[in-house]
Design a protein around this motif. Structure first.
Motif, mmCIF file in Angstrom:
data_model
loop_
_atom_site.group_PDB
_atom_site.id
_atom_site.type_symbol
_atom_site.label_atom_id
_atom_site.label_comp_id
_atom_site.label_asym_id
_atom_site.label_seq_id
_atom_site.Cartn_x
_atom_site.Cartn_y
_atom_site.Cartn_z
ATOM 1 N N THR A 555 0.834 -1.206 0.000
ATOM 2 C CA THR A 555 0.000 0.000 0.000
ATOM 3 C C THR A 555 0.863 1.248 0.000
ATOM 4 O OG1 THR A 555 -1.745 -1.171 1.183
ATOM 5 C CG2 THR A 555 -1.801 1.230 1.243
ATOM 6 N N ALA A 556 1.953 1.219 0.784
ATOM 7 C CA ALA A 556 2.852 2.380 0.823
ATOM 8 C C ALA A 556 3.493 2.623 -0.534
ATOM 9 C CB ALA A 556 3.919 2.165 1.890
ATOM 10 N N VAL A 557 3.908 1.556 -1.224
ATOM 11 C CA VAL A 557 4.518 1.714 -2.550
ATOM 12 C C VAL A 557 3.511 2.311 -3.529
ATOM 13 C CG1 VAL A 557 5.449 0.461 -4.530
ATOM 14 C CG2 VAL A 557 6.233 -0.086 -2.222
ATOM 15 N N GLN A 558 2.273 1.834 -3.493
ATOM 16 C CA GLN A 558 1.248 2.380 -4.389
ATOM 17 C C GLN A 558 1.031 3.872 -4.138
ATOM 18 O OE1 GLN A 558 -2.131 -0.221 -3.650
ATOM 19 N NE2 GLN A 558 -1.848 -1.199 -5.638
ATOM 20 N N THR A 559 0.980 4.246 -2.863
ATOM 21 C CA THR A 559 0.738 5.652 -2.516
ATOM 22 C C THR A 559 1.880 6.535 -2.991
ATOM 23 O OG1 THR A 559 -0.524 4.964 -0.573
ATOM 24 C CG2 THR A 559 0.272 7.236 -0.623
ATOM 25 N N MET A 560 3.115 6.103 -2.717
ATOM 26 C CA MET A 560 4.262 6.924 -3.116
ATOM 27 C C MET A 560 4.472 6.919 -4.625
ATOM 28 S SD MET A 560 7.020 6.356 -0.036
ATOM 29 C CE MET A 560 6.859 4.582 0.114
ATOM 30 N N ALA A 561 4.131 5.789 -5.281
ATOM 31 C CA ALA A 561 4.247 5.762 -6.737
ATOM 32 C C ALA A 561 3.267 6.739 -7.368
ATOM 33 C CB ALA A 561 4.006 4.349 -7.259
ATOM 34 N N ALA A 562 2.053 6.832 -6.782
ATOM 35 C CA ALA A 562 1.062 7.776 -7.318
ATOM 36 C C ALA A 562 1.536 9.218 -7.186
ATOM 37 C CB ALA A 562 -0.263 7.588 -6.591
ATOM 38 N N LEU A 563 2.440 9.475 -6.233
ATOM 39 C CA LEU A 563 3.023 10.814 -6.096
ATOM 40 C C LEU A 563 4.157 11.045 -7.099
ATOM 41 C CD1 LEU A 563 3.165 11.051 -2.187
ATOM 42 C CD2 LEU A 563 1.470 12.065 -3.737
ATOM 43 N N ASP A 564 4.442 10.018 -7.882
ATOM 44 C CA ASP A 564 5.470 10.077 -8.919
ATOM 45 C C ASP A 564 6.850 10.382 -8.335
ATOM 46 O OD1 ASP A 564 6.443 9.785 -11.435
ATOM 47 O OD2 ASP A 564 5.796 11.739 -12.191
ATOM 48 N N LEU A 565 7.145 9.724 -7.211
ATOM 49 C CA LEU A 565 8.471 9.871 -6.628
ATOM 50 C C LEU A 565 9.489 9.122 -7.477
ATOM 51 C CD1 LEU A 565 7.776 9.388 -2.816
ATOM 52 C CD2 LEU A 565 8.027 11.531 -4.075
#
Length: 853
Positions: A555-565
């Motif tokens: 879930t954390a990876v999905q959230t941070m990926a959506a922020l385009d980090l």
């Protein structure tokens, strides 16, 4: 002479050949003997029948008993020489032997078990025994009548032997002098486990001595089957069953009565009672009980070898056929079969019962069409089955009458089962655990077999109790397995097979059947600019804790990926999160961003095995050289990212170490096999994944390392790219007049792409986004990009870092309506921060292309 020809009687106390036994039979009996001529054994005739139904062995005992010499018997149809069922024929004066053929129907069947002809004609697949009276050829009809006891063993295996028949003269078991008519009793042949009696190991060792001369392997095969099917015994009463063995006398009820009378006389005369008069007679009272206990112990050893519900059901059914019953049908509740829970309380007439197994000794296929396995049905209240399932107690039907057969058959629509059940003895036993009825078994015996009795009821109840516990364990495991699968499925993403510019295929394999939930995962995340993030991770450990940790990290990876980090920054943030969650949070992770427009992979690694890149041009595969990094949760270690150029058609393979590593084997072997198998041509992405998994399994199996215990997550992406002609970009100065020019440019581009139907909606939404960008941008021009792929993507970028939000606009509000329009018309839309500011985008579904284009 060969060993098997003359040794038709098991030797006892130094006994040798059949000739020696004849001499002993002629000698006087020891004083006080009340049993057969030689109290240590029963003379046996031994006959072997081959697969063609012809006699292949005819012992000396068979010659003496049946009056046919070996030379005349070998090669003849066994059914012509052995006592079979049927009435005695009418006498014919032209025939020898008092008007009887002596080779045909010479036996009168007395109803003790199935006729021997059933075994000779392959009608029975289980051991059978019986008793018949026959006339020996060449003898006067009255003086030549012989009372024959016989046992028949069906043989299986690679040899030519199909049937072993043992026979004995029943007259030799009686006393020479007349006895009290009340003491005369029924003598019948039967079977019992050899383990029922002391000295079983010695009996098994000496049993080959009665068999015909053959190799050690062949005799061992036959002996093993005799001991498995049951040792021949003689039944002198319902409770007295004594084995036909070398070292056992034939103790009968008459002898026990004589011992008791002697003991009574000793008491009357004031003399001490000898111990042998007390113990010897009383032991036989428990023979039948011991036999059933041995049977139950044997069944217990055969069932419960697996936690698989289907296998357990078949083990239970096969354990009782044919030893205890001839037909065994197993029914389970519908919820038990499905691995679900069911409501408390007693079953009723609406409860559905699945027929999950059916074992029988009838001819193949006889039951299949009438009562097929897999059928579900309720049972009416008036049936014995309903009584069993509601009371939880066995139900005994000594003989199914025509009326009951009709009542039972009425449940089966358009199928008449009366010929299968009428006249048979039936026992219905419940399968229950913790006082809950999970199912029941219907046990049927052939009309020729002994009826089920009260002792069988007790045995069946104990059998069902043990089987119920085993089934309940399998049921609970199936239920837990279902829960685990549901949990795992909920945690693993359902990735679409196509993303922007790439095709994706995945596989997940649990490490063990007892650990369906693990910490391996894969994922893909849609990013701005038609890019796709590809992730594979592996939480250290197994079980629910690892799965829960995996869910949090994913879930954390999905959230941070959506922020385009950027990849390295994303792993840095993930490492910080894992340390905050606890010291036990350790995981490896490989994160890659694919840009199909630029043709580039941007990757970062946190202690994970490197990915494999298969080049489309020459089919060459390689492990990408990435900075390894430390696992997530270690802390204090920097993460680095690299960029790799890719071409359309290249394939990226990412997996967890469970695929390429097993205990005791160098991981380099697995990585080399991964590279080689990934480069193998395949018809589809799914086939390519299966090829990799099979290749690794074969490699480790050949190395003797086929015991993979770790989970496996595999993700493969074919990087198709997006052609330059499918991308249109335009930079717009910070001038409100550019909004109109942007609308015109969009309409013109969509017309060139043949997407005129989307022009109106696209123009309106672009107008709203460009207007907002021009209004809020500070210095840099606004970037407008259209991408034609599986959808039509439109992106507007500016240098303002504040993301727009969807607002409720009132009648008098001047702002807030633009994103409302975009949300209503677009298939999807979103906003994310970029290095320079932000990007707002929307997608429209492409119209279907006409067939053939």
């Amino acid at each position: 002479m060969d060993r098997g020809t003359e040794r038709d009687v098991p030797p006892s106390r130094g006994a040798g050949s059949g000739a020696a036994s004849e001499a002993r039979e002629a000698s006087p009996r020891p004083e006080g003997g009340e049993g057969p001529a030689d109290a240590g054994r029963v003379p046996l005739a031994v006959v072997v029948v081959d697969r063609e139904g012809l006699v292949s062995h005819w012992s000396t005992g068979a010659r003496r008993l049946f009056g046919v010499v070996k030379e005349e018997a070998i090669g003849r149809p066994a059914i012509d020489l052995l006592p079979v069922s049927g009435a005695l024929p009418e006498p014919d004066d032209d025939l020898p032997g008092g008007g009887y053929d002596g080779y045909g129907d010479w036996a009168a069947y007395d109803g003790l078990g199935p006729g021997l002809d059933s075994s000779l004609d392959r009608g029975l697949g289980y051991p059978a025994a019986g008793r018949a009276r026959l006339t020996v050829p060449g003898q006067d009809r009255d003086r030549g009548r012989v009372d024959v006891l016989w046992w028949a063993y069906p043989l299986v295996g690679p040899g030519t032997e199909r049937l072993l028949v043992l026979a004995a003269d029943a007259a030799g078991l009686h006393q020479d002098e007349p006895v009290d008519p009340l003491a005369v009793e029924r003598i019948a042949p039967a079977f019992a486990l050899h383990t029922d009696f002391p000295g079983a190991a010695d009996l098994a060792r000496r049993l080959p001595e009665i068999l015909p001369s053959m190799s050690v392997g062949e005799s061992a095969r036959i002996v093993a089957q005799i001991l498995e099917l049951g040792y021949p015994v003689l039944e002198f009463s319902q409770n007295d069953r004594v084995p036909v063995t070398p070292d056992w006398g034939v103790t009968r009820r008459v002898e026990r009565r004589a011992r008791r009378e002697r003991a009574a006389r000793a008491v009357a005369e004031g003399m001490p009672v000898p111990q042998e008069l007390v113990d010897e007679g009383e032991d036989l009272e428990y023979v039948a009980v011991r036999e059933r206990l041995e049977f139950l112990n044997e069944v217990s050893g055969k069932i419960g070898t697996s936690l698989d519900l289907t296998r357990t059901i078949h083990e239970v059914s096969r354990a009782v056929v044919p030893r205890f019953t001839d037909v065994a049908g197993t029914y389970l509740r519908e919820q038990v079969v499905a691995g679900e829970g069911f409501p408390d309380g007693v079953p009723d007439t609406t409860t559905m019962w699945h027929r999950v197994a059916l074992e029988h000794t009838d001819e193949p296929g006889r039951w299949d069409d009438v009562v097929p396995v897999g059928e579900a049905m309720p049972f009416p209240a008036h049936t014995p089955f309903f009584q069993c399932m509601t009371t939880g107690q066995p139900v005994l039907v000594p003989r199914i009458s025509e009326q009951m057969g009709h009542a039972i058959a009425s449940q089966f629509d358009k199928r008449d089962i009366r010929p299968l059940i009428t006249g048979r003895s039936m026992l219905v036993v419940p399968l229950k655990a913790r006082n809950v009825v999970l199912g029941f078994m219907i046990l049927l015996r052939h009309p020729e077999r002994a009826l089920f009795n009260d002792m069988d009821r007790v045995t069946g109840a104990e059998l069902a109790a043990r089987a119920g516990l085993v089934l309940d364990n399998a049921r609970m495991y199936t239920y837990q397995e279902s829960v685990a699968e549901t949990l795992q499925d909920s945690m693993l993403p359902h990735i679409p097979p196509r993303m922007a510019g790439c095709d994706i295929a995945t596989r997940y394999l649990p490490g063990t059947l007892l650990g369906r939930v693990g910490g391996d995962w894969f994922d893909s995340v849609k990013l701005p600019g038609a890019r796709t993030a590809l992730v594979v991770g592996d939480v250290m450990g197994h079980g629910l804790n690892s799965a829960a940790m995996m869910g949090q990290l994913r879930t954390a990876v999905q959230t941070m990926a959506a922020l385009d980090l950027p990849p390295a920054q994303l792993l840095r943030n993930l490492d910080d999160l894992a340390q905050r969650l606890g010291d036990t949070y350790l995981a490896t992770c490989l994160y890659a961003v694919y840009d199909p427009i630029v043709g580039e992979l941007h990757l970062a690694n946190a202690g994970h095995i490197p990915p494999v890149l298969v080049r489309a041009g020459d089919g060459r595969s390689e492990l990408l050289d990435l900075p390894t990094g430390a696992p997530i949760g270690v802390g204090g270690v920097p993460f680095e990212a690299v960029r790799v150029r890719v071409e359309p058609g290249d394939r990226l393979v990412m997996c967890t170490d469970g695929l390429v590593e097993v205990r005791g084997e160098d991981i380099g072997v697995g990585l080399a096999t991964l590279c080689a198998s990934a480069a193998h041509p395949a018809a589809s992405m799914d086939d390519a994944c299966d090829t990799i998994i099979r290749a690794l399994a074969v490699t480790f199996s050949k190395a003797g390392r086929g015991d993979r215990k770790d989970d496996v997550a595999l993700l493969m992406a074919r990087l198709n790219g997006i052609e330059p002609d499918d991308v249109a970009e335009r930079r717009l100065p910070l001038d409100p007049a550019e909004v109109g020019r942007a609308r015109a440019a969009v309409r013109e581009q969509l017309h060139d792409w043949g997407l005129t139907k989307l022009a109106d909606a696209a123009e309106l939404m672009v107008s709203e986004l460009v207007t907002n960008a021009v209004r809020h941008s500070r210095r840099s021009p606004v970037a407008l990009r259209l991408v034609r792929g599986d959808t039509l993507l439109c992106e507007v970028e500016d240098d303002d870092h504040e993301l727009p939000t969807l607002l409720n606009a009132g009648p008098g509000d001047e702002a807030g309506r633009g994103l409302r329009v975009v949300s209503a018309l677009a298939r999807e839309w979103g906003a994310s921060r970029t290095a320079a500011g932000k990007s707002v985008w929307f997608e429209l579904t492409l119209p279907r292309r006409p067939a053939g284009r």
